[in-house]
Design an enzyme around this catalytic site. Structure first.
Site, PDB file in Angstrom:
ATOM      1  N   THR A 158       0.826  -1.206   0.000  1.00  0.00           N
ATOM      2  CA  THR A 158       0.000   0.000   0.000  1.00  0.00           C
ATOM      3  C   THR A 158       0.857   1.251   0.000  1.00  0.00           C
ATOM      4  OG1 THR A 158      -1.773  -1.164   1.163  1.00  0.00           O
ATOM      5  CG2 THR A 158      -1.787   1.242   1.290  1.00  0.00           C
ATOM      6  N   CYS A 212      -1.852 -11.523  -0.371  1.00  0.00           N
ATOM      7  CA  CYS A 212      -2.568 -10.323   0.054  1.00  0.00           C
ATOM      8  C   CYS A 212      -3.972 -10.672   0.529  1.00  0.00           C
ATOM      9  CB  CYS A 212      -2.625  -9.296  -1.071  1.00  0.00           C
ATOM     10  SG  CYS A 212      -3.110  -9.990  -2.657  1.00  0.00           S
ATOM     11  N   GLU A 259      -3.363  -3.103  -6.954  1.00  0.00           N
ATOM     12  CA  GLU A 259      -3.863  -4.047  -5.952  1.00  0.00           C
ATOM     13  C   GLU A 259      -2.794  -4.121  -4.885  1.00  0.00           C
ATOM     14  OE1 GLU A 259      -4.023  -7.100  -3.651  1.00  0.00           O
ATOM     15  OE2 GLU A 259      -3.404  -8.135  -5.470  1.00  0.00           O
TER      16      GLU A 259
END
Length: 539
Positions: free
Chosen positions: A265, A325, A291
């Site tokens: 992120t 993830c 993503e």
């Protein structure tokens, strides 16, 4: 006269089980044995040419003394060359009829399904620490599915045309973006490494591809296959180097047209910030598709099937060492269920074997590298020292040979503990037990605790409870599972992606992702143009 060419209808690639005595198991084991003795040189591939430079070693995570490859770093100068190559190849590649571009990727899918299957799986096992099963469903099946289904979806998009009248003929053209696409791919899924550069390329874009250094061995096989399948020089340019080296050049370039990213992120936020800071530099607004992270949950209702729940927790949290993830990282269990569930979890997890994934009896391998190992170990140490947490099983780690961490389950009395909020990306599952009567309050807690919204699942037999969870957690997960683990999305079945801090939710494995790489042009042809200036109301 030209025909309207249909593309093959895709079906999901069947997964081999590699059971004892099968030919596929023998072939994979033989390939693994041969590749363990190799140390492959991995040059950058720019405009079809192999570019050498300073070398960085790539080591197996389960045996960090073993060098399996050496990557040649292209750095900033190589990135500039890759951009020039991509821009030079743009016109001819985009001018190819769609079916000619599609043929390259359909051919690549067949190569992965056949002669390269053992090699792509073996390199994923050796370089990224996957078991035979995890490699098969990723680097073989999912990668093949991406290539086949993307062709199918792209062709369907072309048939979606605007309405016309007998006087006006309206058309939509699917042009590529106006510039080059930067694809930045992660270590944990070989399929994602293949999809991020090829999806834009299928739509006529040209690409600069920065692979993760720890996945360089399998990613080079992807490039080998694409070249064998007939991909022209300059369409996809593979550039080894550090993130800052490559992004400092590519993200500042006026011709940057898009970024296709999977990773952390924080890195994606930094890329987004760079685009914002340089927005006046670009010829067009770059498309940003990302993503990123997750703090994925499993919620159990008192009506849940306890054995199905136990299996979902273990597989969801510990397959591929929790380095997905989508991996289950936090769970919410009714207090009445915990005594029996904990016994089952302890028994099952204690029996899991951890080691070199070349040994097919192992359920888990090593985490990817020293940095990941130290980060995960620090979270386990936190659980040992904090009075609000108790280690239920696991909690040990050893890096003397490889970066091995035992599957660890932590019980916490604090639902807002760091272990319930922060992404760990390793084999650590934290559980909070809630009073059975507080199911509604607990669902709100799940939604509010972590900043991510990637995957989550609910285990229940009570349909009212399932519906309630689905409604309350509507924005808490882009992929929501009912009575199943929260990992394992299949191309064409469960388009993948999440919102909030988990990314842009552009759903890899669906037409939505492909639309991001199309630059549409609307064409209106008037078949009966007006011959007078005035209108009837003027009479």
């Amino acid at each position: 006269m030209d025909g309207i060419i249909q593309t093959p209808n895709p079906v999901n690639e069947p997964a081999f089980d590699y059971a004892p005595g099968t030919a596929t198991r023998h072939t994979l084991q033989a390939t693994l044995a041969a590749m363990r003795e190799e140390t492959r040189d991995l040059p950058s591939i720019i405009d079809g040419q192999e570019i050498t430079g300073p070398v960085i070693d790539v080591r197996s995570p389960h045996d960090h003394h073993r060098i399996i490859a050496r990557t040649h770093q292209a750095g900033e100068s190589g990135t500039s060359l890759a951009i020039v190559a991509a821009m030079r190849a743009r016109h001819d590649w985009a001018a190819l009829p769609f079916e000619q571009r599609a043929a390259v990727f359909l051919r690549a899918a067949e190569l992965f399904a056949g002669p390269y299957r053992a090699r792509i799986n073996a390199t994923t096992m050796l370089g990224q620490g996957k078991t035979a099963h995890q490699a098969e469903i990723d680097s073989a099946c999912e990668l093949i599915d991406f290539l086949r289904f993307n062709v199918h979806y792209a062709r369907k998009l072309q048939f979606d045309q605007p309405i016309s009248t007998h006087e006006i003929w309206n058309q939509v053209e699917h042009r590529p973006l106006d510039g080059f696409v930067l694809a930045i791919t992660p270590f944990n899924f070989t399929a994602i490494a293949g999809n991020l550069p090829t999806a834009p390329a299928l739509l006529g874009n040209t690409v600069v591809w920065k692979p993760a250094s720890s996945a360089a061995l399998s990613n080079q096989v992807i490039m080998d296959v694409l070249r064998e399948a007939g991909l022209p020089n300059g369409v996809i340019n593979l550039v080894h180097g550090t993130g800052p080296e490559i992004s400092n050049v590519a993200m500042m370039h006026p011709d940057l047209a898009g970024v296709h990213f999977t990773g952390s992120t924080q890195v994606f936020k930094s890329l987004w910030s760079m685009v914002g800071q340089n927005i006046n530099t670009y010829k067009s607004y770059p498309r940003l598709v990302g993503e990123t992270g997750g703090k994925d949950f499993i919620v159990a209702h008192p009506s849940a099937d306890i054995q199905a729940l136990a299996v979902g927790l273990i597989r969801g949290a510990f397959e591929y060492q929790g380095q997905k993830c989508s991996a289950a990282s936090r769970a919410y269990i009714p207090e009445s269920m915990w005594p029996e569930l904990s016994e089952r979890l302890i028994a099952e997890v204690s029996a899991l074997k951890v080691g070199d994934t070349s040994d097919f009896s192992n359920f888990m391998g090593a985490v990817i590298d020293e940095r990941a190992y130290r980060k995960i170990a620090a979270y386990i140490d936190l659980a040992k020292e904090d009075s609000s947490t108790t280690i239920v099983t696991g909690g040990t780690y050893d890096d003397s040979t490889g970066y091995f961490i035992q599957p660890t389950i932590v019980l916490t009395t604090d639902p807002k503990h760091r272990l319930m909020r922060e992404e760990i990306f390793g084999p650590v599952l934290t559980i909070y037990c809630y009073p059975d009567a507080q199911y509604t309050e607990m669902l709100k807690l799940v939604d509010e605790t972590a900043p991510y919204a990637l995957t989550g699942s609910i285990f229940a037999r009570d349909r009212y409870a399932i519906l309630q969870a689905s409604n309350v957690l509507r924005f808490a997960a882009g992929n929501f599972y009912i009575n199943d683990k929260c990992t394992g999305a299949v191309v064409g079945q469960q388009p993948f992606g999440g919102g909030r801090a988990s990314g842009t939710n552009d759903k890899a494995g669906s037409p939505l992702n492909l639309l991001r790489w199309i630059n549409m042009r609307t064409v209106k042809e008037n078949l009966k143009p007006p011959l007078a200036v005035g209108y009837p109301y003027m009479l």
